[in-house]
Design a protein around this motif. Structure first.
Motif, PDB file in Angstrom:
ATOM      1  N   ALA A 174      75.156  24.892   0.109  1.00 18.67           N
ATOM      2  CA  ALA A 174      75.332  23.961  -1.013  1.00 18.67           C
ATOM      3  C   ALA A 174      74.025  23.234  -1.332  1.00 18.67           C
ATOM      4  CB  ALA A 174      76.439  22.965  -0.698  1.00 18.67           C
ATOM      5  N   GLN A 175      73.296  22.847  -0.304  1.00 16.18           N
ATOM      6  CA  GLN A 175      72.006  22.180  -0.524  1.00 16.18           C
ATOM      7  C   GLN A 175      71.001  23.134  -1.159  1.00 16.18           C
ATOM      8  OE1 GLN A 175      72.073  20.908   3.731  1.00 16.18           O
ATOM      9  NE2 GLN A 175      71.261  18.971   2.948  1.00 16.18           N
ATOM     10  N   LEU A 176      71.014  24.384  -0.734  1.00 13.83           N
ATOM     11  CA  LEU A 176      70.104  25.373  -1.320  1.00 13.83           C
ATOM     12  C   LEU A 176      70.457  25.649  -2.772  1.00 13.83           C
ATOM     13  CD1 LEU A 176      69.866  27.915   1.651  1.00 13.83           C
ATOM     14  CD2 LEU A 176      68.173  26.199   0.977  1.00 13.83           C
ATOM     15  N   ALA A 177      71.748  25.751  -3.054  1.00 16.77           N
ATOM     16  CA  ALA A 177      72.184  26.037  -4.421  1.00 16.77           C
ATOM     17  C   ALA A 177      71.853  24.896  -5.366  1.00 16.77           C
ATOM     18  CB  ALA A 177      73.683  26.328  -4.442  1.00 16.77           C
ATOM     19  N   ALA A 178      71.754  23.699  -4.845  1.00 18.44           N
ATOM     20  CA  ALA A 178      71.387  22.557  -5.689  1.00 18.44           C
ATOM     21  C   ALA A 178      69.965  22.684  -6.207  1.00 18.44           C
ATOM     22  CB  ALA A 178      71.554  21.255  -4.907  1.00 18.44           C
ATOM     23  N   VAL A 179      69.117  23.360  -5.431  1.00 18.04           N
ATOM     24  CA  VAL A 179      67.725  23.568  -5.831  1.00 18.04           C
ATOM     25  C   VAL A 179      67.569  24.861  -6.612  1.00 18.04           C
ATOM     26  CG1 VAL A 179      65.353  23.834  -4.989  1.00 18.04           C
ATOM     27  CG2 VAL A 179      66.941  22.289  -3.813  1.00 18.04           C
ATOM     28  N   MET A 180      68.299  25.907  -6.184  1.00 14.61           N
ATOM     29  CA  MET A 180      68.240  27.226  -6.835  1.00 14.61           C
ATOM     30  C   MET A 180      69.662  27.623  -7.225  1.00 14.61           C
ATOM     31  SD  MET A 180      65.372  29.143  -4.435  1.00 14.61           S
ATOM     32  CE  MET A 180      65.975  28.477  -2.880  1.00 14.61           C
ATOM     33  N   PRO A 181      70.082  27.341  -8.460  1.00 15.23           N
ATOM     34  CA  PRO A 181      71.482  27.502  -8.874  1.00 15.23           C
ATOM     35  C   PRO A 181      72.037  28.911  -8.697  1.00 15.23           C
ATOM     36  CG  PRO A 181      70.279  26.183 -10.471  1.00 15.23           C
ATOM     37  CD  PRO A 181      69.261  26.724  -9.519  1.00 15.23           C
ATOM     38  N   LYS A 182      71.197  29.941  -8.762  1.00 17.79           N
ATOM     39  CA  LYS A 182      71.697  31.303  -8.606  1.00 17.79           C
ATOM     40  C   LYS A 182      72.057  31.623  -7.158  1.00 17.79           C
ATOM     41  CE  LYS A 182      71.810  33.155 -12.757  1.00 17.79           C
ATOM     42  NZ  LYS A 182      71.105  34.371 -13.166  1.00 17.79           N
ATOM     43  N   LEU A 183      71.899  30.667  -6.260  1.00 15.20           N
ATOM     44  CA  LEU A 183      72.364  30.833  -4.887  1.00 15.20           C
ATOM     45  C   LEU A 183      73.775  30.292  -4.700  1.00 15.20           C
ATOM     46  CD1 LEU A 183      69.193  29.937  -2.762  1.00 15.20           C
ATOM     47  CD2 LEU A 183      69.976  32.183  -3.511  1.00 15.20           C
ATOM     48  N   ALA A 184      74.442  29.942  -5.802  1.00 16.75           N
ATOM     49  CA  ALA A 184      75.798  29.391  -5.710  1.00 16.75           C
ATOM     50  C   ALA A 184      76.760  30.367  -5.042  1.00 16.75           C
ATOM     51  CB  ALA A 184      76.303  29.017  -7.103  1.00 16.75           C
ATOM     52  N   TYR A 185      76.546  31.664  -5.232  1.00 17.17           N
ATOM     53  CA  TYR A 185      77.424  32.652  -4.608  1.00 17.17           C
ATOM     54  C   TYR A 185      77.430  32.523  -3.087  1.00 17.17           C
ATOM     55  CZ  TYR A 185      73.415  35.456  -3.110  1.00 17.17           C
ATOM     56  OH  TYR A 185      72.261  35.886  -2.496  1.00 17.17           O
ATOM     57  N   GLN A 186      76.321  32.024  -2.525  1.00 21.30           N
ATOM     58  CA  GLN A 186      76.263  31.860  -1.077  1.00 21.30           C
ATOM     59  C   GLN A 186      77.210  30.760  -0.593  1.00 21.30           C
ATOM     60  OE1 GLN A 186      72.319  31.689   0.603  1.00 21.30           O
ATOM     61  NE2 GLN A 186      71.567  33.399  -0.637  1.00 21.30           N
ATOM     62  N   VAL A 187      77.490  29.785  -1.456  1.00 16.65           N
ATOM     63  CA  VAL A 187      78.485  28.769  -1.123  1.00 16.65           C
ATOM     64  C   VAL A 187      79.858  29.426  -0.988  1.00 16.65           C
ATOM     65  CG1 VAL A 187      79.580  26.622  -1.859  1.00 16.65           C
ATOM     66  CG2 VAL A 187      77.140  27.016  -2.346  1.00 16.65           C
ATOM     67  N   PHE A 188      80.163  30.340  -1.902  1.00 11.76           N
ATOM     68  CA  PHE A 188      81.413  31.094  -1.824  1.00 11.76           C
ATOM     69  C   PHE A 188      81.479  31.910  -0.540  1.00 11.76           C
ATOM     70  CE2 PHE A 188      83.686  35.101  -3.395  1.00 11.76           C
ATOM     71  CZ  PHE A 188      84.958  34.588  -3.153  1.00 11.76           C
ATOM     72  N   PHE A 189      80.396  32.615  -0.216  1.00 15.44           N
ATOM     73  CA  PHE A 189      80.368  33.439   0.994  1.00 15.44           C
ATOM     74  C   PHE A 189      80.523  32.578   2.248  1.00 15.44           C
ATOM     75  CE2 PHE A 189      77.690  37.199  -0.816  1.00 15.44           C
ATOM     76  CZ  PHE A 189      78.724  37.527  -1.659  1.00 15.44           C
ATOM     77  N   GLU A 190      79.900  31.395   2.247  1.00 15.95           N
ATOM     78  CA  GLU A 190      79.943  30.538   3.429  1.00 15.95           C
ATOM     79  C   GLU A 190      81.305  29.860   3.592  1.00 15.95           C
ATOM     80  OE1 GLU A 190      78.094  26.277   4.856  1.00 15.95           O
ATOM     81  OE2 GLU A 190      76.709  27.693   3.918  1.00 15.95           O
ATOM     82  N   ASN A 191      81.825  29.319   2.516  1.00 15.11           N
ATOM     83  CA  ASN A 191      83.041  28.506   2.615  1.00 15.11           C
ATOM     84  C   ASN A 191      84.333  29.308   2.504  1.00 15.11           C
ATOM     85  OD1 ASN A 191      81.398  26.265   2.849  1.00 15.11           O
ATOM     86  ND2 ASN A 191      81.531  25.735   0.687  1.00 15.11           N
ATOM     87  N   HIS A 192      84.244  30.502   1.931  1.00 13.68           N
ATOM     88  CA  HIS A 192      85.447  31.320   1.714  1.00 13.68           C
ATOM     89  C   HIS A 192      85.147  32.766   2.101  1.00 13.68           C
ATOM     90  CE1 HIS A 192      87.163  27.901  -0.467  1.00 13.68           C
ATOM     91  NE2 HIS A 192      86.012  27.820  -1.122  1.00 13.68           N
TER      92      HIS A 192
END
Length: 376
Positions: A174-192
């Motif tokens: 989530a912290q990484l995606a805040a800086v690089m928005p195209k990393l939002a998919y990693q939030v999905f992979f991590e949390n779900h």
């Protein structure tokens, strides 16, 4: 490029002109058993690592480590380019293709664990010193391998992703995606993770085609920006075009081999347990500098992130005293055109960069090669 145009494109595109054709089925898959730790069961288990061993009599060796979602054969253009000069070991990373994985996907595959797989394979084939060539997360494996085992990995090449050192505080997805928005998919992979695996497994070929794209065959603009789904950006695309840098036969092989285990254990690079475990173990050791020669090849057109910016932001070069930045001819040693897969999208450009670096590398840095079986 519009998707309607992509639908009629042939598999072999003009930007691969000059690249030697690669037939993955012509190479024999070998395997070895390696020890691993299942941290949920708190016990050691055996896993199998698959690999190909090309030109085993060569004096100098390269081990190749793919990222996500990929396989050993993604190094096909490099194998064809260098197979007469180097011994080349290309692995399926644990959990991918034919390489198995502990039952636990959340915390049993840190970068240190995968480094252990590399050393296991190298011991099995009798290689005591090697250059590590990695793409995407495979690049981070190579950085970690060189950091932990400088006695084995005497030089390394990282493709697409710069050295993501652990010198600073831990940052979750989530912290990484805040800086690089195209990393939002990693939030999905991590949390779900379970839901992400199920989504990816619905259609292996579609999931792979959605991900393995180029500058001239881009995904939809909203791809990678959701924290609750991976593939929804393609909902209005009936048929995703073929993987543009593979022939039809290579894509078929790739899908078949990926389907052996599907995506069940491939999200190891994104789970919090593995990422935090990797950061924590490096912090405990306290050494972040990699003194060996390093070549970092960063693409200029990756929709995932601006990796040149990321490298500067993280001050990656400060921890790589032998990072090569010199230009050879028209090919810059740090950057090249291309999206996330530059060694596949522009194989000859990448191979020329790699060849120039290898020719200038002091291979005497490597300990003398000895074939272990000769000593038994």
């Amino acid at each position: 490029m519009h998707w309607s145009t992509c639908l009629v494109l042939p598999f072999s595109l003009s930007f691969l002109a000059g690249a030697v054709a690669f037939n993955a089925r012509a190479y024999t898959i070998q395997s070895t058993s390696c020890r691993a730790v299942d941290r949920v069961l708190n016990e050691e288990v055996n896993i199998t690592i698959d690999y190909v061993d090309v030109n085993p009599t060569a004096e100098k060796s390269i081990i190749m480590v793919h990222g996500w979602p990929s396989l050993w054969s993604s190094w096909g253009y490099q194998i064809e380019e260098f197979k007469d000069e180097y011994r080349m070991i290309a692995i399926d990373v644990r959990g991918f293709g034919g390489s198995t994985h502990p039952a636990d996907v959340q915390s049993s595959s840190t970068l240190a664990d995968i480094t252990g797989d590399l050393t296991c394979v190298l011991e099995h084939v009798g290689i005591q010193s090697v250059i590590c060539l990695g793409h995407d997360w495979g690049a981070e494996v190579c950085y970690e391998a060189a950091r932990r085992r400088p006695d084995i990995f005497y030089a390394l090449v990282g493709v697409t992703v710069p050295y993501l050192h652990a010198a600073g505080p831990f940052a979750d997805s989530a912290q990484l995606a805040a800086v690089m928005p195209k990393l939002a998919y990693q939030v999905f992979f991590e949390n779900h993770t379970t839901e992400a695996i199920a989504e990816l497994n619905k259609d292996i070929r579609r999931s792979l085609r959605a991900t393995l794209r180029t500058v001239n065959s881009t995904p939809p603009d909203s791809f990678l920006t959701s924290t609750s789904t991976y593939l929804s950006a393609y909902d209005n695309v009936t048929e995703i075009p073929p993987i543009p840098f593979f022939t039809s036969s290579h894509e078929k092989y790739f899908v078949e081999r990926f389907s052996m285990q599907k995506f069940d254990h491939t999200l190891i690079f994104y789970t919090r347990g593995n990422r935090y475990g990797a950061w924590q173990s490096t912090q405990a050791q306290g050494n972040y500098t990699i003194p060996q020669p390093v070549l970092s090849v960063l693409p200029l057109n990756d929709p995932v992130a601006d990796w040149v910016f990321a490298a500067k932001y993280l001050k990656s070069a400060a921890f790589l005293p032998q990072l090569t930045t010199k230009d050879y001819g028209d090919n810059p040693m740090q950057t090249m055109e291309g999206a996330h897969w530059p060694h596949l999208e522009h194989p000859q450009v990448f191979n020329d960069i790699l060849r120039a670096w290898l020719e200038n590398l002091d291979h005497s840095l490597a300990p003398a090669q000895r074939v272990l079986s000769d000593e038994l």
